[in-house]
Design an enzyme around this catalytic site. Structure first.
Site, PDB file in Angstrom:
ATOM      1  N   ASP A 146       0.918  -1.189  -0.101  1.00 48.09           N
ATOM      2  CA  ASP A 146       0.138   0.042   0.103  1.00 48.09           C
ATOM      3  C   ASP A 146       0.771   1.199   0.027  1.00 48.09           C
ATOM      4  O   ASP A 146       0.660   2.294   0.831  1.00 48.09           O
ATOM      5  CB  ASP A 146      -0.870   0.067   1.136  1.00 48.09           C
ATOM      6  CG  ASP A 146      -2.131   0.917   1.136  1.00 48.09           C
ATOM      7  OD1 ASP A 146      -2.421   1.480  -0.262  1.00 48.09           O
ATOM      8  OD2 ASP A 146      -2.951   1.554   1.979  1.00 48.09           O
ATOM      9  N   LYS A 174       1.935   4.477  -1.026  1.00 50.18           N
ATOM     10  CA  LYS A 174       1.314   5.793  -1.693  1.00 50.18           C
ATOM     11  C   LYS A 174       1.967   6.987  -0.804  1.00 50.18           C
ATOM     12  O   LYS A 174       2.569   6.858   0.192  1.00 50.18           O
ATOM     13  CB  LYS A 174      -0.120   5.714  -1.613  1.00 50.18           C
ATOM     14  CG  LYS A 174      -0.718   5.375  -0.516  1.00 50.18           C
ATOM     15  CD  LYS A 174      -2.341   5.384  -0.193  1.00 50.18           C
ATOM     16  CE  LYS A 174      -2.676   4.810   1.127  1.00 50.18           C
ATOM     17  NZ  LYS A 174      -4.292   4.624   1.033  1.00 50.18           N
ATOM     18  N   ASN A 229       1.244   7.299   2.631  1.00 46.95           N
ATOM     19  CA  ASN A 229       1.998   6.508   3.668  1.00 46.95           C
ATOM     20  C   ASN A 229       3.602   6.870   3.779  1.00 46.95           C
ATOM     21  O   ASN A 229       4.472   6.035   4.273  1.00 46.95           O
ATOM     22  CB  ASN A 229       1.780   4.912   3.192  1.00 46.95           C
ATOM     23  CG  ASN A 229       0.478   4.651   3.668  1.00 46.95           C
ATOM     24  OD1 ASN A 229      -0.218   5.374   4.494  1.00 46.95           O
ATOM     25  ND2 ASN A 229       0.120   3.668   3.090  1.00 46.95           N
ATOM     26  N   ASP A 280       2.803   2.483   7.786  1.00 49.20           N
ATOM     27  CA  ASP A 280       1.474   1.914   7.562  1.00 49.20           C
ATOM     28  C   ASP A 280       1.672   0.442   6.908  1.00 49.20           C
ATOM     29  O   ASP A 280       1.604   0.113   5.655  1.00 49.20           O
ATOM     30  CB  ASP A 280       0.336   2.485   6.730  1.00 49.20           C
ATOM     31  CG  ASP A 280      -0.889   2.044   7.136  1.00 49.20           C
ATOM     32  OD1 ASP A 280      -0.968   0.912   7.745  1.00 49.20           O
ATOM     33  OD2 ASP A 280      -2.073   2.722   6.818  1.00 49.20           O
ATOM     34  N   THR A 321      -4.647   0.701  -2.898  1.00 44.98           N
ATOM     35  CA  THR A 321      -5.437   2.008  -3.259  1.00 44.98           C
ATOM     36  C   THR A 321      -5.506   2.074  -4.629  1.00 44.98           C
ATOM     37  O   THR A 321      -4.516   2.126  -5.224  1.00 44.98           O
ATOM     38  CB  THR A 321      -4.693   3.129  -2.709  1.00 44.98           C
ATOM     39  OG1 THR A 321      -4.611   3.011  -1.115  1.00 44.98           O
ATOM     40  CG2 THR A 321      -5.553   4.328  -2.602  1.00 44.98           C
TER      41      THR A 321
END
Ligand code: ADE
Length: 405
Positions: free
Chosen positions: A140, A142, A145, A158, A180
């Site tokens: 994840d 992005k 994060n 995260d 995401t």
């Protein structure tokens, strides 16, 4: 403080004072907090046990904690200091990244120069290489994060939906659909099964594109079709070297997509960094040896993490007794530790030495006040476990999993 009823006390275990809410997810909220003794800022991720149990996410939480523990020695990964728990909550004490999310920085600046994008990208790849070499895939990545510390250095955070190699199926691939939308690699959308490292590399491509452009490459109604085809256009200001590099990162075929080893040898990536070693060097950016330097510690903590008494399942089931347990690692000999307890309590309490490595400390009526158990970890290190009966009306500190150094 708006905590939605999540924070019963403003002070956690007499040690951390809660501050403002930094972010939240489905079953957790992250707060800024201050260590009252040292003044150090920390981020506390407060996880509701009830929500975790209701949603069947016990394994997720255990995995997140175990992954963060494994990755705690990299300068570009948010560090897990300590895990605390009460009857209702789990608290992850995390390094506080003062500069906030990279997303906010890009939004504020409009876009980053290629040099600034390169700096953050190099730090991201350094962290990612460290994760992948330990069999952890973030899944994840992005801009939200990626956090910045007080020196504007990057910190990856995260690991809530990260995977580890033991989730790989017999076909050699991962199968969980997660991430995401705008950062999802085409092979995840195709629901074919995917290779963990390649999916993280795709997300890094999206992040690099967004830092340079100021917007995401696949961010319109035809998003999925475009992702499948790997169709994107770079803004005019993009250098030919960066365009080439982005096309290698955002290659819709995971088979031909660039690998981490190829990334760190790419001319755009290496530009201006005379001292970045080639992939054949073990210590990429000098960080790869950090576990080696800390082997002593890592062994100790890893053994603690997975040893009998610290089975994380205990964190998620309701407590059936109110022991306060404190454990720490010591390099003193067991005999010396026992002598210290005897010296400290002599005259006040009765110290009964046990046959194994431990003592029982009794009050005037023979009641047990506390016990000390010593377990050998390595030739040089022991775990000292102090157990005292807790106060059922007071804070129910069930487990102090480990102490920060
Ligand atoms: N938001 C979420 N986690 C954070 C952290 N560790 N530091 C600062 N802000 C955060």
């Amino acid at each position: 403080m708006d905590d939605g009823g999540d924070i019963q006390e403003k002070i956690l275990f007499g040690k951390y004072e809660f501050g403002k809410l930094l972010g939240y997810g489905a079953f957790a909220k992250v707060y800024h907090a201050k260590n009252l003794r040292t003044g150090q800022s920390v981020a506390i991720k407060v996880i509701s046990k009830q929500k975790v149990l209701e949603r069947g996410l016990t394994e997720h939480v255990k995995r997140e904690i175990s992954i963060m523990r494994q990755l705690r020695h990299h300068p570009h990964i948010v560090r897990l200091y300590e895990v605390l728990a009460t009857k209702a909550k789990i608290y992850l004490l995390l390094e506080f990244a003062k500069g906030g999310e990279l997303l906010a920085e890009v939004n504020k600046a409009g876009r980053f120069s290629e040099d600034l994008s390169r700096k953050y990208f190099q730090q991201l790849i350094s962290a990612l290489r460290y994760c992948h070499s330990r069999g952890v895939f973030h899944r994840d990545l992005k801009l939200e994060n990626l956090l910045l510390d007080e020196n504007s250095d990057l910190k990856v955070t995260d690991f809530g939906i990260s995977a580890v190699t033991d989730q790989i199926q017999p076909d050699g691939l991962l199968h969980t659909f997660c991430g995401t939308p705008a950062y999802l690699a085409p092979e995840i959308l195709a629901r074919k099964g995917y290779d963990g490292p390649k999916v993280d590399i795709w997300s890094c491509g999206i992040i690099l594109y967004a830092m340079n452009a100021g917007y995401l490459p696949f961010n319109d109604p035809n998003l999925y079709l475009k992702i499948y085809k790997g169709e994107f256009r770079c803004p005019d200001w993009t250098s030919p070297e960066l365009k080439r590099f982005l096309s290698r990162l955002l290659d819709s075929s995971p088979i031909t997509r660039i690998t981490i080893d190829q990334i760190i040898n790419d001319p755009w990536f290496r530009k201006g960094c005379k001292n970045i070693p080639t992939v054949s060097d073990v210590d990429l950016f000098g960080h790869e040896d950090c576990d080696e330097n800390r082997k002593h510690h890592l062994n100790a903590f890893d053994i603690i993490s997975f040893s009998y008494g610290l089975d994380l399942s205990g964190l998620l089931s309701p407590p059936n007794c109110f022991f306060e347990v404190e454990r720490f690692v010591s390099a003193e000999s067991p005999e010396r530790i026992i002598e210290e307890v005897v010296k400290a309590e002599e005259g006040r309490m009765t110290v009964v030495r046990r046959k194994d490595l431990g003592v029982k400390v009794e009050g005037p009526n023979g009641e047990i006040v506390f016990t000390v158990d010593i377990h050998r970890l390595t030739e040089e290190l022991v775990i000292v476990e102090i157990r005292r009966r807790g106060n059922e009306n007071g804070p129910q500190i069930r487990t102090l999993i480990y102490k920060p150094e």
